[in-house]
Scaffold this motif. Structure first.
Motif, mmCIF file in Angstrom:
data_model
loop_
_atom_site.group_PDB
_atom_site.id
_atom_site.type_symbol
_atom_site.label_atom_id
_atom_site.label_comp_id
_atom_site.label_asym_id
_atom_site.label_seq_id
_atom_site.Cartn_x
_atom_site.Cartn_y
_atom_site.Cartn_z
ATOM 1 N N ILE A 263 -1.208 4.501 -0.285
ATOM 2 C CA ILE A 263 -1.915 5.018 1.244
ATOM 3 C C ILE A 263 -0.650 5.483 1.946
ATOM 4 N N GLN B 117 0.737 -1.407 0.143
ATOM 5 C CA GLN B 117 0.063 0.011 0.020
ATOM 6 C C GLN B 117 0.811 1.242 0.098
ATOM 7 N N ARG C 173 1.537 -1.776 9.138
ATOM 8 C CA ARG C 173 2.125 -2.011 7.994
ATOM 9 C C ARG C 173 3.660 -2.557 7.856
#
Length: 644
Positions: free
Chosen positions: A317, A314, A378
């Motif tokens: 983001i 990601q 993450r």
């Protein structure tokens, strides 16, 4: 009568403040233990597999060597080197990119007709988050052999250049926090502070620190990711190569934005500080706030573009979240530093300014909590990575520091609550203090006819000095201001430690990547095929004096991969027989592999051993044992055994 400063007895606020400071010291000690017990900051792209594998023994020389990595990397023509046993290059150079789908793979072609022996594969590259990575491993063709190649003892990015680059990274973060946070404090919390010299110096020093650190990182980038030699910092070819990379472009962009921020600072502490008209100042405030926000977002984006956020899962983001996280850190910690400077160095900071900063800090904490939670998920990804990796352990230390910092911030808010009960400057004193006479009599000016201009200037300086002394005494006598200064100072100290931990986190391999690399290495490493321990007994007769006996052989675990071998030589009466030399050889005739020679080491009389004996594949192997009982008496006996 003169007023005296009120005594501060045991305070319900001071006790938790001292406890928080002690807790912060303990966490700092914990941080030191974590760092001392861990290896140096590892790279962020990890080698997850190779062909041939580390330690493998192959029958014939491969046409190429292939490396697989956990994330994208940048390579040059010498990034993968294959060295033969004598240390000469055995590859063609210029690795080929075989990346497809999610697998990041590079291969280098080998020379044809390579002889048997042990080969060393050394690699060095730059991971997608700008950190240098390196490593080495060996494989053997035919059978292991002696090699003159010494594996590197330290990874890329170390030594003096690595230390200087790391210092520049710390300084860059600190400079940005002072520059962005100090400017935000002036515009959002205390606009009159634009004319305060201490705050001006704070912001300007932040700009100088960030600019100098960025220049240093740009010059050190080439030796940091390459040769490791400080003299290469001024190599123009290396600098040009850096400018063509993503980290180099980010550093240049940061320098351009710093040029724009220099103009912003000049207007903020120049025209803005001198503007008296409220309407004009309001318009200028909006313009400066908009321009400053754009510059701050751009500078923060140079970190997001080149580091953790730009790679992994990601990234679309993660990069905006990373920018928000860094801006929140700057607003909180930079504003906190500006508040501390104002409390100690300026006489007229108002309680309303402190209240406004308290609201800004509260909003920053909310943003930090939200963005930090996402970044933690993450970069870590699992509970095991949170507790079992260095990144996860450092993250836990950071969370603990933030918790302590929030506790001290709550204490600061209590002091701020006391100050909000009064109006005007935080340093304002009550009527008794204001009316108190100075300990030194104020000079009385004579008439204009009697005093010359030089004397008048001297008297003016004396009056200014006396006024400053009176104001300082009044500030020191204010218990609320003193309490707020103490709590803000503790906050600032914890914030410095927090900044150090954050900077270390940016140069540490994320827990998610480390676990994925470990799983990859587990699945690609040569795993023995268990066949059970093998026990062999081979009689021999060399034909000479004391030439008869028996060799007992234990091979463990008796499967493919690495094995350990114990060999005993017994005389006919069962006693240990001391012989000058024993050798082994393994041959898989069905696959035309071998003989793979093994030279065991003598442990004691009649007992020999060898470790790391590689059996490349399962099959019916012929085990040959050569025994020499004198200078001329020698024999070889063999036996077939199924291995694997």
């Amino acid at each position: 009568m003169t007023a005296t400063a009120p005594r501060l007895g045991p305070s319900p606020i001071r006790r938790p403040l001292a406890a928080a400071a002690l807790l912060a010291m303990l966490i700092s000690l914990l941080l030191g233990l974590v760092l001392a017990g861990a290896s140096p900051a590892s790279a962020h792209a990890a080698l997850t597999g190779s062909d041939p594998q580390d330690g493998a023994v192959v029958a014939t020389a491969p046409e190429e060597v292939t490396l697989t990595f956990s994330e994208q990397i940048a390579m040059d023509d010498d990034s993968i080197r294959v060295l033969d046993p004598s240390g000469e290059r055995a590859d063609e150079g210029a690795p080929r990119d075989l990346t497809s789908g999610g697998a990041v793979r590079y291969a280098v072609q080998l020379h044809s007709g390579l002889p048997d022996g042990t080969y060393t594969v050394a690699w060095q590259a730059v991971s997608a988050d700008s950190h240098p990575v390196s490593g080495a491993f060996t494989f053997s063709v035919g059978a292991p052999s002696e090699t003159t190649v010494a594996l590197p003892s330290s990874g890329a990015g170390g030594g003096l250049v690595g230390a200087l680059y790391g210092i520049a990274r710390y300084a860059a973060y600190a400079g940005f926090i002072l520059l962005a946070g100090g400017s935000a404090f002036v515009l959002a919390c205390w606009q009159r502070g634009a004319g305060a010299r201490p705050l001006q110096r704070l912001v300007v020093r932040g700009w100088v620190t960030l600019t100098a650190a960025t220049l240093a990182m740009l010059l050190l980038r080439s030796p940091y990711t390459g040769s490791g030699k400080l003299s290469d910092a001024f190599d123009l070819d290396g600098l040009q190569a850096v400018l063509d990379t993503k980290p180099g472009a980010a550093l240049v962009s940061r320098l351009l934005l710093l040029g724009a921020s220099a103009l912003f600072i000049a207007v903020l502490f120049g025209a803005y500080a001198k503007r008296e008209d409220e309407k004009e100042k309001q318009d200028l405030t909006f313009g400066l706030a908009t321009g400053g926000a754009v510059i701050a977002i751009g500078i923060a984006g140079t970190w997001a573009l080149a580091e953790h956020a730009s790679t992994g899962i990601q990234p679309g983001i993660a990069m905006p979240v990373d920018v928000l996280h860094l801006l929140a850190v700057a607003a909180w910690l930079g504003g906190l530093t500006a508040l501390l400077v104002a409390l100690y160095r300026t006489p007229d900071i108002t309680s309303s300014a402190v209240r406004r900063f308290s609201r800004v800090a509260f909003g920053s904490v909310i943003v930090l909590a939200a963005t930090g939670l996402y970044q933690s998920w993450r970069q870590v990804g699992s509970w095991s990575a949170l507790t079992g990796t260095r990144y996860g352990q450092l993250l836990l230390v950071k969370v603990a520091l933030v918790a302590v910092l929030l506790g001290v911030a709550w204490i600061s808010r209590r002091w701020t609550g006391r100050l909000t009960e009064r109006t005007g400057p935080v340093s304002a004193t009550d009527d008794t203090t204001a009316a108190a006479p100075s300990e030194s009599p104020e000079p009385v000016a004579a008439s204009d006819e009697e005093v010359d201009p030089e004397r008048a200037a001297q008297l003016s300086r004396q009056r200014a000095a006396l006024t400053a002394t009176k104001e300082k005494r009044a500030r020191n006598a204010d218990p609320d201001r003193s309490g707020l200064r103490r709590s803000v100072m503790v906050e600032t100290g914890i914030a410095v430690v927090l900044l150090v931990v954050t900077t270390i986190l940016t140069s540490t391999e994320p827990g998610r990547t480390e676990e994925e690399a470990a799983r990859g290495n587990t699945t690609t490493a040569p795993a023995p095929v268990a066949g059970g321990q093998l026990n062999l007994s081979l009689p021999f007769d060399t034909g000479g004096r004391n030439g008869k006996g028996t060799v007992r052989l234990d091979i463990s675990p008796g499967g493919t991969g690495a094995n350990s071998v114990h060999l005993w030589v017994d005389a006919p009466d069962g006693r240990p027989l001391d012989v000058p030399e024993v050798k082994l050889a393994f041959t898989l005739e069905s696959k035309d592999i071998g003989p793979l020679p093994v030279v065991p080491d003598r442990l004691t009389e009649g007992h020999w051993t060898a470790s790391g004996v590689q059996i490349p594949m399962a099959g019916d192997w012929k085990v040959a044992v050569t025994v020499r009982t004198s200078d001329i008496d020698q024999t070889t006996t063999d036996k077939n055994v199924k291995i694997g």
